[in-house]
Motif scaffolding. Structure first.
Motif, PDB file in Angstrom:
ATOM      1  N   SER A  26       0.833  -1.201   0.000  1.00 15.66           N
ATOM      2  CA  SER A  26       0.000   0.000   0.000  1.00 15.66           C
ATOM      3  C   SER A  26       0.870   1.253   0.000  1.00 15.66           C
ATOM      4  CB  SER A  26      -0.905   0.009   1.237  1.00 15.66           C
ATOM      5  OG  SER A  26      -0.149   0.280   2.404  1.00 15.66           O
ATOM      6  N   ASN A  27       0.225   2.406   0.028  1.00 23.26           N
ATOM      7  CA  ASN A  27       0.947   3.681   0.054  1.00 23.26           C
ATOM      8  C   ASN A  27       1.763   3.857   1.331  1.00 23.26           C
ATOM      9  OD1 ASN A  27      -0.098   4.401  -2.444  1.00 23.26           O
ATOM     10  ND2 ASN A  27      -1.845   5.496  -1.558  1.00 23.26           N
ATOM     11  N   ASP A  28       1.450   3.078   2.360  1.00 24.47           N
ATOM     12  CA  ASP A  28       2.194   3.168   3.619  1.00 24.47           C
ATOM     13  C   ASP A  28       3.451   2.299   3.613  1.00 24.47           C
ATOM     14  OD1 ASP A  28       0.304   4.901   4.754  1.00 24.47           O
ATOM     15  OD2 ASP A  28      -0.960   3.208   5.349  1.00 24.47           O
ATOM     16  N   ASP A  29       3.620   1.485   2.578  1.00 25.69           N
ATOM     17  CA  ASP A  29       4.778   0.606   2.466  1.00 25.69           C
ATOM     18  C   ASP A  29       5.820   1.234   1.546  1.00 25.69           C
ATOM     19  OD1 ASP A  29       3.495  -1.405   4.040  1.00 25.69           O
ATOM     20  OD2 ASP A  29       2.328  -1.971   2.269  1.00 25.69           O
ATOM     21  N   PHE A  30       6.997   0.597   1.486  1.00 27.85           N
ATOM     22  CA  PHE A  30       8.070   1.109   0.626  1.00 27.85           C
ATOM     23  C   PHE A  30       8.743  -0.064  -0.065  1.00 27.85           C
ATOM     24  CE2 PHE A  30      11.879   3.216  -0.795  1.00 27.85           C
ATOM     25  CZ  PHE A  30      11.473   4.542  -0.996  1.00 27.85           C
ATOM     26  N   LEU A  31       9.114   0.153  -1.326  1.00 29.87           N
ATOM     27  CA  LEU A  31       9.781  -0.878  -2.109  1.00 29.87           C
ATOM     28  C   LEU A  31      11.110  -0.373  -2.641  1.00 29.87           C
ATOM     29  CD1 LEU A  31       9.736  -3.655  -3.600  1.00 29.87           C
ATOM     30  CD2 LEU A  31       8.666  -2.455  -5.528  1.00 29.87           C
ATOM     31  N   PHE A  32      12.180  -1.126  -2.361  1.00 30.20           N
ATOM     32  CA  PHE A  32      13.478  -0.906  -2.988  1.00 30.20           C
ATOM     33  C   PHE A  32      13.649  -1.935  -4.103  1.00 30.20           C
ATOM     34  CE2 PHE A  32      14.232   0.803   1.292  1.00 30.20           C
ATOM     35  CZ  PHE A  32      14.875   2.003   1.008  1.00 30.20           C
ATOM     36  N   VAL A  33      14.070  -1.465  -5.269  1.00 26.36           N
ATOM     37  CA  VAL A  33      14.360  -2.356  -6.392  1.00 26.36           C
ATOM     38  C   VAL A  33      15.864  -2.306  -6.625  1.00 26.36           C
ATOM     39  CG1 VAL A  33      13.906  -2.904  -8.801  1.00 26.36           C
ATOM     40  CG2 VAL A  33      12.087  -1.914  -7.383  1.00 26.36           C
ATOM     41  N   LEU A  34      16.529  -3.442  -6.444  1.00 28.53           N
ATOM     42  CA  LEU A  34      17.994  -3.471  -6.422  1.00 28.53           C
ATOM     43  C   LEU A  34      18.601  -3.624  -7.810  1.00 28.53           C
ATOM     44  CD1 LEU A  34      18.599  -5.691  -3.252  1.00 28.53           C
ATOM     45  CD2 LEU A  34      18.126  -3.235  -3.424  1.00 28.53           C
ATOM     46  N   GLY A  35      18.117  -2.821  -8.747  1.00 27.36           N
ATOM     47  CA  GLY A  35      18.755  -2.751 -10.053  1.00 27.36           C
ATOM     48  C   GLY A  35      18.348  -3.838 -11.030  1.00 27.36           C
ATOM     49  N   ASP A  36      18.813  -3.646 -12.268  1.00 31.98           N
ATOM     50  CA  ASP A  36      18.550  -4.545 -13.394  1.00 31.98           C
ATOM     51  C   ASP A  36      17.057  -4.689 -13.666  1.00 31.98           C
ATOM     52  OD1 ASP A  36      21.258  -4.749 -13.525  1.00 31.98           O
ATOM     53  OD2 ASP A  36      21.343  -6.933 -13.409  1.00 31.98           O
ATOM     54  N   VAL A  37      16.411  -3.543 -13.785  1.00 26.63           N
ATOM     55  CA  VAL A  37      15.008  -3.502 -14.187  1.00 26.63           C
ATOM     56  C   VAL A  37      14.883  -3.830 -15.675  1.00 26.63           C
ATOM     57  CG1 VAL A  37      13.041  -1.943 -14.504  1.00 26.63           C
ATOM     58  CG2 VAL A  37      14.347  -1.891 -12.375  1.00 26.63           C
ATOM     59  N   ILE A  38      15.913  -3.472 -16.446  1.00 26.85           N
ATOM     60  CA  ILE A  38      15.849  -3.544 -17.906  1.00 26.85           C
ATOM     61  C   ILE A  38      16.604  -4.754 -18.456  1.00 26.85           C
ATOM     62  CG2 ILE A  38      15.519  -1.089 -18.296  1.00 26.85           C
ATOM     63  CD1 ILE A  38      18.591  -0.888 -18.656  1.00 26.85           C
ATOM     64  N   ASP A  39      16.493  -4.916 -19.799  1.00 25.76           N
ATOM     65  CA  ASP A  39      17.264  -5.864 -20.600  1.00 25.76           C
ATOM     66  C   ASP A  39      16.788  -7.314 -20.441  1.00 25.76           C
ATOM     67  OD1 ASP A  39      18.695  -3.633 -21.313  1.00 25.76           O
ATOM     68  OD2 ASP A  39      20.470  -4.122 -20.135  1.00 25.76           O
ATOM     69  N   ARG A  40      16.989  -8.058 -21.498  1.00 28.40           N
ATOM     70  CA  ARG A  40      16.776  -9.511 -21.572  1.00 28.40           C
ATOM     71  C   ARG A  40      15.314  -9.919 -21.646  1.00 28.40           C
ATOM     72  NH1 ARG A  40      21.487 -11.305 -17.282  1.00 28.40           N
ATOM     73  NH2 ARG A  40      23.236 -10.999 -18.713  1.00 28.40           N
ATOM     74  N   GLY A  41      14.451  -9.319 -20.850  1.00 26.28           N
ATOM     75  CA  GLY A  41      13.048  -9.718 -20.854  1.00 26.28           C
ATOM     76  C   GLY A  41      12.222  -8.876 -21.799  1.00 26.28           C
ATOM     77  N   GLU A  42      11.063  -8.445 -21.344  1.00 26.04           N
ATOM     78  CA  GLU A  42      10.178  -7.647 -22.192  1.00 26.04           C
ATOM     79  C   GLU A  42      10.560  -6.171 -22.112  1.00 26.04           C
ATOM     80  OE1 GLU A  42       6.061  -8.597 -21.531  1.00 26.04           O
ATOM     81  OE2 GLU A  42       6.412 -10.751 -21.681  1.00 26.04           O
ATOM     82  N   ASP A  43       9.667  -5.321 -21.650  1.00 23.62           N
ATOM     83  CA  ASP A  43       9.878  -3.871 -21.707  1.00 23.62           C
ATOM     84  C   ASP A  43      10.194  -3.309 -20.330  1.00 23.62           C
ATOM     85  OD1 ASP A  43       9.882  -1.185 -22.148  1.00 23.62           O
ATOM     86  OD2 ASP A  43       7.897  -1.070 -23.041  1.00 23.62           O
ATOM     87  N   GLY A  44      11.482  -3.242 -19.980  1.00 22.01           N
ATOM     88  CA  GLY A  44      11.877  -2.671 -18.706  1.00 22.01           C
ATOM     89  C   GLY A  44      11.663  -1.176 -18.639  1.00 22.01           C
ATOM     90  N   ILE A  45      11.641  -0.497 -19.786  1.00 22.28           N
ATOM     91  CA  ILE A  45      11.396   0.940 -19.812  1.00 22.28           C
ATOM     92  C   ILE A  45      10.003   1.244 -19.262  1.00 22.28           C
ATOM     93  CG2 ILE A  45      11.157   2.965 -21.290  1.00 22.28           C
ATOM     94  CD1 ILE A  45      14.049   2.005 -20.885  1.00 22.28           C
ATOM     95  N   LYS A  46       9.043   0.400 -19.555  1.00 18.55           N
ATOM     96  CA  LYS A  46       7.692   0.557 -19.018  1.00 18.55           C
ATOM     97  C   LYS A  46       7.709   0.491 -17.489  1.00 18.55           C
ATOM     98  CE  LYS A  46       4.488  -1.614 -21.244  1.00 18.55           C
ATOM     99  NZ  LYS A  46       3.622  -2.719 -21.751  1.00 18.55           N
ATOM    100  N   ILE A  47       8.548  -0.383 -16.945  1.00 23.28           N
ATOM    101  CA  ILE A  47       8.662  -0.495 -15.484  1.00 23.28           C
ATOM    102  C   ILE A  47       9.269   0.778 -14.910  1.00 23.28           C
ATOM    103  CG2 ILE A  47       9.571  -1.842 -13.546  1.00 23.28           C
ATOM    104  CD1 ILE A  47       9.759  -4.237 -15.451  1.00 23.28           C
TER     105      ILE A  47
END
Length: 231
Positions: A26-47
């Motif tokens: 929810s809006n009260d939570d927090f998410l860290f994404v530890l890199g490598d959102v892009i490449d190899r799969g589908e559309d990381g730019i959308k993410i």
């Protein structure tokens, strides 16, 4: 609650949203994404575009984002002709990125306007190499690949970019005794078939790269209670 995920590699955005909905994010939570959102799969730019609109999410730099930034010279005009005309060090940087799965990202960038590309580049330039957080009485170091050339007496500022981006710890490597280091980059199956698609948890570090680039689903780690969610 604070959650961490890593190495999405263009995993379908709707499935990422479903993953978060299942844990009640929810809006009260927090998410860290530890890199490598892009490449190899589908559309990381959308993410990226989705993450940029979320005030409770933060990207930590991965080696694939760093490779994209190293090819920033491409983004004035991304065409097959401009790519074919590259020479020297620029060609070397581009080939390194392409050999590491850049083509889906480049194709996605073809379809958006230059202003959007500039916003994404600004977003990547602002991404830190690591974050330190305290949750539930525990201290955590979050980075893309752990810590290369580790020495418990070194300050974090003394590590190189590559130490945060390209390191692959051995299963018996140890980090800080009083800090849990959480990272991705190394698909956990590298440590043995028994870890396929699962977290590797040692007494000083946790690897959460489930291997989305190999067809597995990403995982979420909740720092508050160290619970891992698989999808």
């Amino acid at each position: 609650m604070i959650y961490v995920t890593s190495d999405l590699h263009g995993y379908p955005l709707e499935k990422i949203k479903d993953m978060l909905n299942k844990v009640g994010f929810s809006n009260d939570d927090f998410l860290f994404v530890l890199g490598d959102v892009i490449d190899r799969g589908e559309d990381g730019i959308k993410i990226f575009k989705w993450m940029m609109a979320q005030p409770n999410m933060e990207l930590i730099m991965g080696n694939h984002e760093a490779m994209m930034l190293s090819c920033e010279f491409l983004f004035d005009e991304i065409t097959e002709e401009s790519i074919s005309n590259l020479t020297g060090s620029k060609l070397d940087l581009y080939l390194n990125w392409e050999q590491n799965g850049a083509r889906p990202t480049i194709n996605a960038l073809h379809s958006i306007i230059p202003e959007e590309i500039n916003y994404i580049l600004e977003y990547l330039h602002e991404a830190p190499l690591y974050e330190t957080v305290s949750v539930g009485g525990k201290d955590f170091l979050l980075s893309h690949s752990g810590l290369g050339n580790f020495d418990k007496n070194k300050k974090l500022s003394e590590y190189s970019n590559d130490d945060f981006l390209w390191n692959r710890p051995k299963i018996d490597d140890r980090y800080f005794d009083d800090v849990i280091t959480v990272f991705g980059h190394t698909p956990t199956i590298y440590y043995g078939e028994e870890y396929k698609g699962k977290a590797v948890v040692t007494d000083t570090w946790i690897d959460i790269d489930a291997g989305a680039s190999y067809g597995f689903s990403p995982m979420l780690l909740r720092l508050d209670d160290l619970k891992v969610f698989y999808f």
